[in-house]
Structure formats: C-alpha cells, structure tokens
Design an enzyme around this catalytic site. Sequence first.
Site, PDB file in Angstrom:
ATOM      1  N   HIS A 146       0.844  -1.202   0.000  1.00  0.00           N
ATOM      2  CA  HIS A 146       0.000   0.000   0.000  1.00  0.00           C
ATOM      3  C   HIS A 146       0.874   1.245   0.000  1.00  0.00           C
ATOM      4  O   HIS A 146       2.061   1.176   0.323  1.00  0.00           O
ATOM      5  CB  HIS A 146      -0.895   0.036   1.248  1.00  0.00           C
ATOM      6  CG  HIS A 146      -2.152  -0.765   1.113  1.00  0.00           C
ATOM      7  ND1 HIS A 146      -2.207  -2.104   1.425  1.00  0.00           N
ATOM      8  CD2 HIS A 146      -3.405  -0.421   0.688  1.00  0.00           C
ATOM      9  CE1 HIS A 146      -3.436  -2.555   1.205  1.00  0.00           C
ATOM     10  NE2 HIS A 146      -4.177  -1.554   0.758  1.00  0.00           N
ATOM     11  N   LYS A 150      -0.638   4.978   4.531  1.00  0.00           N
ATOM     12  CA  LYS A 150      -1.565   4.055   5.198  1.00  0.00           C
ATOM     13  C   LYS A 150      -1.145   3.867   6.658  1.00  0.00           C
ATOM     14  O   LYS A 150       0.025   3.597   6.940  1.00  0.00           O
ATOM     15  CB  LYS A 150      -1.591   2.711   4.456  1.00  0.00           C
ATOM     16  CG  LYS A 150      -2.616   1.754   5.041  1.00  0.00           C
ATOM     17  CD  LYS A 150      -2.960   0.627   4.095  1.00  0.00           C
ATOM     18  CE  LYS A 150      -3.939  -0.358   4.716  1.00  0.00           C
ATOM     19  NZ  LYS A 150      -5.218   0.260   5.092  1.00  0.00           N
TER      20      LYS A 150
HETATM   21  N1  LIG Z   1     -12.867  -0.626   3.130  1.00  0.00           N
HETATM   22  C1  LIG Z   1     -12.252  -0.203   2.002  1.00  0.00           C
HETATM   23  O1  LIG Z   1     -12.593  -0.616   0.868  1.00  0.00           O
HETATM   24  C2  LIG Z   1     -11.122   0.798   2.126  1.00  0.00           C
HETATM   25  C3  LIG Z   1     -10.494   1.336   0.986  1.00  0.00           C
HETATM   26  C4  LIG Z   1      -9.541   2.334   1.157  1.00  0.00           C
HETATM   27  C5  LIG Z   1      -9.207   2.771   2.427  1.00  0.00           C
HETATM   28  N2  LIG Z   1      -9.811   2.202   3.522  1.00  0.00           N
HETATM   29  C6  LIG Z   1      -9.574   2.678   4.889  1.00  0.00           C
HETATM   30  O2  LIG Z   1     -10.282   3.900   5.056  1.00  0.00           O
HETATM   31  C7  LIG Z   1      -9.619   4.735   6.003  1.00  0.00           C
HETATM   32  C8  LIG Z   1      -9.384   6.123   5.417  1.00  0.00           C
HETATM   33  O3  LIG Z   1      -8.577   6.018   4.257  1.00  0.00           O
HETATM   34  P1  LIG Z   1      -8.162   7.326   3.431  1.00  0.00           P
HETATM   35  O4  LIG Z   1      -7.191   6.811   2.422  1.00  0.00           O
HETATM   36  O5  LIG Z   1      -9.331   8.103   2.976  1.00  0.00           O
HETATM   37  O6  LIG Z   1      -7.379   8.154   4.579  1.00  0.00           O
HETATM   38  P2  LIG Z   1      -7.041   9.715   4.612  1.00  0.00           P
HETATM   39  O7  LIG Z   1      -5.995   9.886   5.652  1.00  0.00           O
HETATM   40  O8  LIG Z   1      -6.764  10.223   3.231  1.00  0.00           O
HETATM   41  O9  LIG Z   1      -8.417  10.389   5.108  1.00  0.00           O
HETATM   42  C9  LIG Z   1      -8.936  10.260   6.408  1.00  0.00           C
HETATM   43  C10 LIG Z   1      -9.620  11.583   6.762  1.00  0.00           C
HETATM   44  O10 LIG Z   1     -10.372  11.414   7.962  1.00  0.00           O
HETATM   45  C11 LIG Z   1     -10.296  12.629   8.706  1.00  0.00           C
HETATM   46  N3  LIG Z   1     -10.618  12.328  10.098  1.00  0.00           N
HETATM   47  C12 LIG Z   1      -9.833  11.770  11.050  1.00  0.00           C
HETATM   48  N4  LIG Z   1     -10.538  11.588  12.182  1.00  0.00           N
HETATM   49  C13 LIG Z   1     -11.794  12.008  11.936  1.00  0.00           C
HETATM   50  C14 LIG Z   1     -12.987  12.057  12.703  1.00  0.00           C
HETATM   51  N5  LIG Z   1     -13.045  11.621  13.971  1.00  0.00           N
HETATM   52  N6  LIG Z   1     -14.110  12.538  12.144  1.00  0.00           N
HETATM   53  C15 LIG Z   1     -14.099  12.988  10.863  1.00  0.00           C
HETATM   54  N7  LIG Z   1     -12.988  12.982  10.080  1.00  0.00           N
HETATM   55  C16 LIG Z   1     -11.858  12.495  10.605  1.00  0.00           C
HETATM   56  C17 LIG Z   1      -8.868  13.105   8.475  1.00  0.00           C
HETATM   57  O11 LIG Z   1      -8.756  14.505   8.692  1.00  0.00           O
HETATM   58  C18 LIG Z   1      -8.626  12.714   7.007  1.00  0.00           C
HETATM   59  O12 LIG Z   1      -8.922  13.780   6.112  1.00  0.00           O
HETATM   60  C19 LIG Z   1      -8.356   3.952   6.401  1.00  0.00           C
HETATM   61  O13 LIG Z   1      -8.651   3.204   7.576  1.00  0.00           O
HETATM   62  C20 LIG Z   1      -8.143   2.995   5.233  1.00  0.00           C
HETATM   63  O14 LIG Z   1      -7.455   1.816   5.608  1.00  0.00           O
HETATM   64  C21 LIG Z   1     -10.762   1.233   3.372  1.00  0.00           C
END
Ligand SMILES: NC(=O)c1ccc[n+]([C@@H]2O[C@H](COP(=O)([O-])OP(=O)(O)OC[C@H]3O[C@@H](n4cnc5c(N)ncnc54)[C@H](O)[C@@H]3O)[C@@H](O)[C@H]2O)c1
Length: 254
Positions: A146, A150
């Site tokens: 990844h 991440k």
């Molecule tokens: N299930 C899936 O298919 C899948 C796919 C991709 C990523 N993910 C997961 O999704 C999550 C996010 O991934 P991403 O790439 O978007 O991360 P990212 O870091 O780009 O975005 C996360 C966002 O959440 C915000 N944030 C943090 N705490 C918060 C809160 N309490 N309330 C509201 N906003 C908050 C942050 O400011 C940030 O902008 C990770 O855990 C990743 O592993 C899952």
Amino acid sequence: MLTNGLVVDLQQKNMKIALIGYGKMGRAIEDIATKVGHQVVLTIDDPDFDAETLKKADVAIEFTTPQSAVSNIKKCADAGIPIVVGTTAWYNDYNDACDYVLSKNSGLFTATNFSIGVNLFWRITEMAAKLINDYDEYDAFIDEVHHTQKLDAPSGTAITTAEKVLANFGRKNNWVHHENGIGSSTNELELSVRSFREENVPGTHTVSFKSDIDTIEITHTAHSRKGFASGALRAAEFMTGKSGIYTMKDLLNE
Ligand SMILES: NC(=O)c1ccc[n+]([C@@H]2O[C@H](COP(=O)([O-])OP(=O)(O)OC[C@H]3O[C@@H](n4cnc5c(N)ncnc54)[C@H](O)[C@@H]3O)[C@@H](O)[C@H]2O)c1
C-alpha cells in the site's frame, strides 16, 4: 457495467449523503456520488462535530482513522441514520459497535474492502486454498503493498484474506505479521502476512502457494480508489432506510 474502471450502474435515487472523513476516500466517493446524481449534504473532517447535523442526511459513509470509527458509528446511531464504514483496524470493537447500533435500532454496514474485484479475489482464494490443501508440498503466504500514508499494517484486506486462507487450508492455524516484509515465520503452522509500503500504491494483495518446484499466485491489484468508492456507494444505497448489521455478503447476495 464497467466503464474505464468506474462502476456506473449505481441506482440513481438522489440519496443525501454525509461523508465522515474527507481525505482520499471521502473525495473519491464524492466524485462518483455527484456524477450519478446523489447529493453530498455534509462533509465532516474534524472529530468534534455535533451528531445533530447528521440528521439532514439519509446515510453516512465513514472513511477516517481506526481511533475515530467507533465514535462516528455511535454518533450516527444517536442521530438515527445508517452508516457505511470503510475504515479498517478498529474491528476489536466490532461487537460493541454492533450492540450500540442495534440498541438504537439503527444500521451499520462494514467491509474491509468494498471493491467487487477484491470480493471475487476472496472467493477465488477460498477455492484455491481448499483445492491446494490436498497437496502437502505447498505452503501458503500473503503479501500486501500500500501507499506510504496508510496507518495500519497489515491491511484489513490482508487480514480478511488470511482468515479465508486459514478457514480452507488445514496446515495453518494462525497468521503472523511481518512489517516491511522483514522476517519470515519458522513455524510451519503460521501463515506469514508480509506488508510493504511504497509511494502511490492504492492496494495490491497476493496469495502465494509455494512448493520446491513451483509457485501458484493469485493477485488483486487496485488501479485506483474508484472500486472502493463505488462499492461504498452501492452499500450506502443498500443501507438507506435500513436498520440492522450488514456486510458485503448481504450486498452481493452470497
Ligand atoms: N474498506 C475499504 O474498501 C477501504 C479502501 C480504502 C481505504 N480504507 C480505509 O479507510 C480509512 C481512510 O482512508 P483514506 O485513504 O481516505 O485516509 P485519509 O488519511 O486520506 O483520510 C482520512 C480523513 O479522515 C479525517 N478524520 C480523522 N478523524 C476524523 C474524525 N473523527 N471525524 C471525521 N474525520 C476524521 C482526516 O482529517 C482525514 O482527512 C483507512 O482506515 C483505510 O485503511 C478502506
């Protein structure tokens, strides 16, 4: 139907969506949601938000951090709107979150990976592990790669993949993580899960079955975040107006 990697057969029913987490995934979901005629009525990117504001949405989609997911699930349950959670690495609290959601008669949909391709990869992995289990000369391994931002390792997808191998490959009884691909297990009952972090990789997972003379590999490579985003939107459409606990099995009718 797939067009340029974008799933375009989402139902057009003008859902009002609250995006909790406006990072890479939140933005990818917004992009597709608006193209297919849904409305993003709220974007939240700060932990200190009022649950009341969620009430203007039909459904919330949550992609934040492992530390935030449970509190966001509870806020949505308090507001009485179903939530689709993509965040990974909070699953030790899954039962607690489900109990809370059910106590409020609200709805929760979770998936460690929303991509249809990964869900097919899991089905193929289960079948392969079951088949190869009969041939003692093969050992099994999992690798995931990844992007460097991440937060969790191994990925939620790698953990789910490991669980599927363990359920079908009798020679392994637990998985162990090797961060940055360092080290390998000497205990043949352990399934090694190696994680690697490289720039700009949306997510690649490989299950390998190795013998002394050959290797059989099954790999899923995400080319972008569109597969995760469109799957999360499908889940949101599925959850609108629903209460209860759901996973991809319900969405894919498995
Ligand atoms: N299930 C899936 O298919 C899948 C796919 C991709 C990523 N993910 C997961 O999704 C999550 C996010 O991934 P991403 O790439 O978007 O991360 P990212 O870091 O780009 O975005 C996360 C966002 O959440 C915000 N944030 C943090 N705490 C918060 C809160 N309490 N309330 C509201 N906003 C908050 C942050 O400011 C940030 O902008 C990770 O855990 C990743 O592993 C899952």
